[in-house]
Design a protein around this motif. Structure first.
Motif, PDB file in Angstrom:
ATOM      1  N   TYR A 105      -9.410  -4.055   4.008  1.00  0.00           N
ATOM      2  CA  TYR A 105      -8.291  -3.628   2.891  1.00  0.00           C
ATOM      3  C   TYR A 105      -8.052  -5.035   2.345  1.00  0.00           C
ATOM      4  O   TYR A 105      -7.679  -5.292   1.274  1.00  0.00           O
ATOM      5  CB  TYR A 105      -7.231  -3.111   3.488  1.00  0.00           C
ATOM      6  CG  TYR A 105      -5.823  -2.774   2.584  1.00  0.00           C
ATOM      7  CD1 TYR A 105      -6.008  -1.823   1.406  1.00  0.00           C
ATOM      8  CD2 TYR A 105      -5.050  -3.716   2.831  1.00  0.00           C
ATOM      9  CE1 TYR A 105      -4.937  -1.874   0.828  1.00  0.00           C
ATOM     10  CE2 TYR A 105      -3.933  -3.527   2.043  1.00  0.00           C
ATOM     11  CZ  TYR A 105      -3.830  -2.645   0.931  1.00  0.00           C
ATOM     12  OH  TYR A 105      -2.689  -2.223   0.028  1.00  0.00           O
ATOM     13  N   LEU A 106      -7.527  -5.877   3.222  1.00  0.00           N
ATOM     14  CA  LEU A 106      -7.120  -7.490   2.747  1.00  0.00           C
ATOM     15  C   LEU A 106      -8.152  -8.062   1.994  1.00  0.00           C
ATOM     16  O   LEU A 106      -7.974  -8.603   0.823  1.00  0.00           O
ATOM     17  CB  LEU A 106      -6.779  -8.274   3.846  1.00  0.00           C
ATOM     18  CG  LEU A 106      -5.391  -7.704   4.749  1.00  0.00           C
ATOM     19  CD1 LEU A 106      -5.481  -8.531   6.009  1.00  0.00           C
ATOM     20  CD2 LEU A 106      -4.389  -7.639   3.872  1.00  0.00           C
ATOM     21  N   SER A 123       0.775  -1.053   0.120  1.00  0.00           N
ATOM     22  CA  SER A 123      -0.150   0.064   0.037  1.00  0.00           C
ATOM     23  C   SER A 123       0.786   1.120  -0.176  1.00  0.00           C
ATOM     24  O   SER A 123       2.147   1.162   0.300  1.00  0.00           O
ATOM     25  CB  SER A 123      -0.641  -0.133   1.380  1.00  0.00           C
ATOM     26  OG  SER A 123      -1.594   1.497   1.560  1.00  0.00           O
ATOM     27  N   SER A 124       0.237   2.333  -0.262  1.00  0.00           N
ATOM     28  CA  SER A 124       1.199   3.719  -0.439  1.00  0.00           C
ATOM     29  C   SER A 124       0.815   4.480   1.288  1.00  0.00           C
ATOM     30  O   SER A 124       1.253   5.308   1.425  1.00  0.00           O
ATOM     31  CB  SER A 124       0.661   4.474  -1.333  1.00  0.00           C
ATOM     32  OG  SER A 124      -0.887   4.880  -1.222  1.00  0.00           O
ATOM     33  N   VAL A 125       0.064   3.644   1.915  1.00  0.00           N
ATOM     34  CA  VAL A 125      -0.147   4.144   3.479  1.00  0.00           C
ATOM     35  C   VAL A 125       0.872   3.566   4.406  1.00  0.00           C
ATOM     36  O   VAL A 125       0.570   2.333   4.576  1.00  0.00           O
ATOM     37  CB  VAL A 125      -1.477   3.785   4.105  1.00  0.00           C
ATOM     38  CG1 VAL A 125      -1.713   4.330   5.379  1.00  0.00           C
ATOM     39  CG2 VAL A 125      -2.505   4.581   2.755  1.00  0.00           C
ATOM     40  N   PRO A 126       1.708   4.346   4.783  1.00  0.00           N
ATOM     41  CA  PRO A 126       2.957   3.586   5.810  1.00  0.00           C
ATOM     42  C   PRO A 126       2.301   2.666   6.983  1.00  0.00           C
ATOM     43  O   PRO A 126       2.916   1.782   7.251  1.00  0.00           O
ATOM     44  CB  PRO A 126       3.674   4.934   6.120  1.00  0.00           C
ATOM     45  CG  PRO A 126       3.533   5.925   5.135  1.00  0.00           C
ATOM     46  CD  PRO A 126       2.085   5.833   4.882  1.00  0.00           C
ATOM     47  N   LEU A 164      -0.553   1.048   7.056  1.00  0.00           N
ATOM     48  CA  LEU A 164      -1.051  -0.080   6.552  1.00  0.00           C
ATOM     49  C   LEU A 164       0.141  -1.034   5.988  1.00  0.00           C
ATOM     50  O   LEU A 164       0.053  -2.152   6.381  1.00  0.00           O
ATOM     51  CB  LEU A 164      -1.827   0.109   5.228  1.00  0.00           C
ATOM     52  CG  LEU A 164      -2.788  -1.131   4.770  1.00  0.00           C
ATOM     53  CD1 LEU A 164      -3.631  -1.554   5.791  1.00  0.00           C
ATOM     54  CD2 LEU A 164      -3.513  -0.233   3.657  1.00  0.00           C
ATOM     55  N   ASP A 165       1.104  -0.528   5.600  1.00  0.00           N
ATOM     56  CA  ASP A 165       2.398  -1.331   5.274  1.00  0.00           C
ATOM     57  C   ASP A 165       2.961  -1.898   6.686  1.00  0.00           C
ATOM     58  O   ASP A 165       3.491  -3.078   6.478  1.00  0.00           O
ATOM     59  CB  ASP A 165       3.197  -0.493   4.460  1.00  0.00           C
ATOM     60  CG  ASP A 165       2.963  -0.500   3.015  1.00  0.00           C
ATOM     61  OD1 ASP A 165       2.270  -1.495   2.521  1.00  0.00           O
ATOM     62  OD2 ASP A 165       3.797   0.326   2.182  1.00  0.00           O
ATOM     63  N   ARG A 166       3.079  -1.147   7.577  1.00  0.00           N
ATOM     64  CA  ARG A 166       3.707  -1.508   8.826  1.00  0.00           C
ATOM     65  C   ARG A 166       2.922  -2.661   9.319  1.00  0.00           C
ATOM     66  O   ARG A 166       3.407  -3.714   9.847  1.00  0.00           O
ATOM     67  CB  ARG A 166       3.634  -0.446   9.855  1.00  0.00           C
ATOM     68  CG  ARG A 166       4.848  -0.700  10.945  1.00  0.00           C
ATOM     69  CD  ARG A 166       4.804   0.532  11.886  1.00  0.00           C
ATOM     70  NE  ARG A 166       3.929   1.625  12.024  1.00  0.00           N
ATOM     71  CZ  ARG A 166       3.711   2.684  11.433  1.00  0.00           C
ATOM     72  NH1 ARG A 166       4.638   3.093  10.530  1.00  0.00           N
ATOM     73  NH2 ARG A 166       2.866   3.571  11.816  1.00  0.00           N
ATOM     74  N   ILE A 167       1.613  -2.695   9.200  1.00  0.00           N
ATOM     75  CA  ILE A 167       0.704  -3.629   9.894  1.00  0.00           C
ATOM     76  C   ILE A 167       0.666  -4.892   8.828  1.00  0.00           C
ATOM     77  O   ILE A 167       0.651  -6.092   9.539  1.00  0.00           O
ATOM     78  CB  ILE A 167      -0.935  -3.276   9.880  1.00  0.00           C
ATOM     79  CG1 ILE A 167      -1.063  -1.993  10.982  1.00  0.00           C
ATOM     80  CG2 ILE A 167      -1.871  -4.239  10.239  1.00  0.00           C
ATOM     81  CD1 ILE A 167      -2.049  -1.477  11.195  1.00  0.00           C
ATOM     82  N   THR A 168       0.505  -4.933   7.616  1.00  0.00           N
ATOM     83  CA  THR A 168       0.592  -5.889   6.880  1.00  0.00           C
ATOM     84  C   THR A 168       2.032  -6.606   7.013  1.00  0.00           C
ATOM     85  O   THR A 168       1.970  -7.862   6.778  1.00  0.00           O
ATOM     86  CB  THR A 168       0.340  -5.483   5.422  1.00  0.00           C
ATOM     87  OG1 THR A 168       1.226  -4.710   4.785  1.00  0.00           O
ATOM     88  CG2 THR A 168      -1.182  -5.429   5.018  1.00  0.00           C
ATOM     89  N   HIS A 169       2.962  -5.892   7.132  1.00  0.00           N
ATOM     90  CA  HIS A 169       4.443  -6.435   7.379  1.00  0.00           C
ATOM     91  C   HIS A 169       4.412  -7.269   8.598  1.00  0.00           C
ATOM     92  O   HIS A 169       4.785  -8.452   8.705  1.00  0.00           O
ATOM     93  CB  HIS A 169       5.460  -5.432   7.502  1.00  0.00           C
ATOM     94  CG  HIS A 169       6.854  -6.127   7.647  1.00  0.00           C
ATOM     95  ND1 HIS A 169       7.738  -6.578   6.753  1.00  0.00           N
ATOM     96  CD2 HIS A 169       7.660  -6.058   8.992  1.00  0.00           C
ATOM     97  CE1 HIS A 169       8.512  -7.053   7.500  1.00  0.00           C
ATOM     98  NE2 HIS A 169       8.719  -6.647   8.620  1.00  0.00           N
TER      99      HIS A 169
END
Length: 170
Positions: free
Chosen positions: A115-116, A28-31, A33-38
């Motif tokens: 989102y997922l 995602s382009s949302v930091p 969201l990227d932190r959570i999906t990581h």
């Protein structure tokens, strides 16, 4: 006795490719969201569902790009339902780690689950995998109905054996 790695051996290369594609499918382009999906990807489960997809494809025509998309869709959907279930059940642990709602609160967890789910659906729509999309949409509908039936019956304490098995099926 076989362990999970022994079972995965025939499709180990496909699972490795899948893992890379699965990570990429969550970007995602949302930091935040990227932190959570990581965080989610680092705590992956046994990947039973993608294994079923790859084994099924290998005995019925072979593994291809659509197989990888199907495995990603199933895993994205499964992950979304786990995130949502933790909110519904007020569960603060998943597989021995803090759940998304425990770390980032319910509002964010629900949005991450949404989102997922949307990423999986878009993966299918963007690639014309409408048959798979229909099957998965029906499964989501039935899971939601089963969860709501379970909540309703748990409150009223009037669960018949027939309803009990229907909740399990859904």
């Amino acid at each position: 006795m076989l362990n999970i790695n022994d079972i995965k051996k025939p499709i180990a290369a496909e699972i490795d490719v899948f893992e890379g594609k699965f990570k990429a499918s969550m970007r995602s382009s949302v930091p935040l969201l990227d932190r959570i999906t990581h965080y989610i990807v680092k705590r992956k489960g046994k990947q039973i569902r993608p294994m079923f997809v790859f084994f099924s494809a290998s005995i019925s025509g072979g593994i291809n790009e659509a197989t990888h998309r199907g495995a990603a869709l199933v895993e994205l959907l499964h992950t979304a339902t786990l995130v949502h279930d933790d909110v519904v059940d007020n569960s603060y642990q998943r597989r021995g780690f803090f759940s998304i709602n425990a770390l980032w609160k319910n509002k964010i967890a629900v949005l991450v689950g949404d989102y997922l789910l949307s990423k999986g659906l878009l993966l299918s729509v963007d690639n014309g995998d409408f048959g798979l999309l229909k099957i998965v949409s029906e499964a989501v509908k039935q899971m939601s109905e089963g969860e709501l039936l379970q909540v309703e019956k748990a409150r009223r304490m009037d669960v018949s054996e027939e309803i009990y098995y229907e909740v399990i099926r859904q």
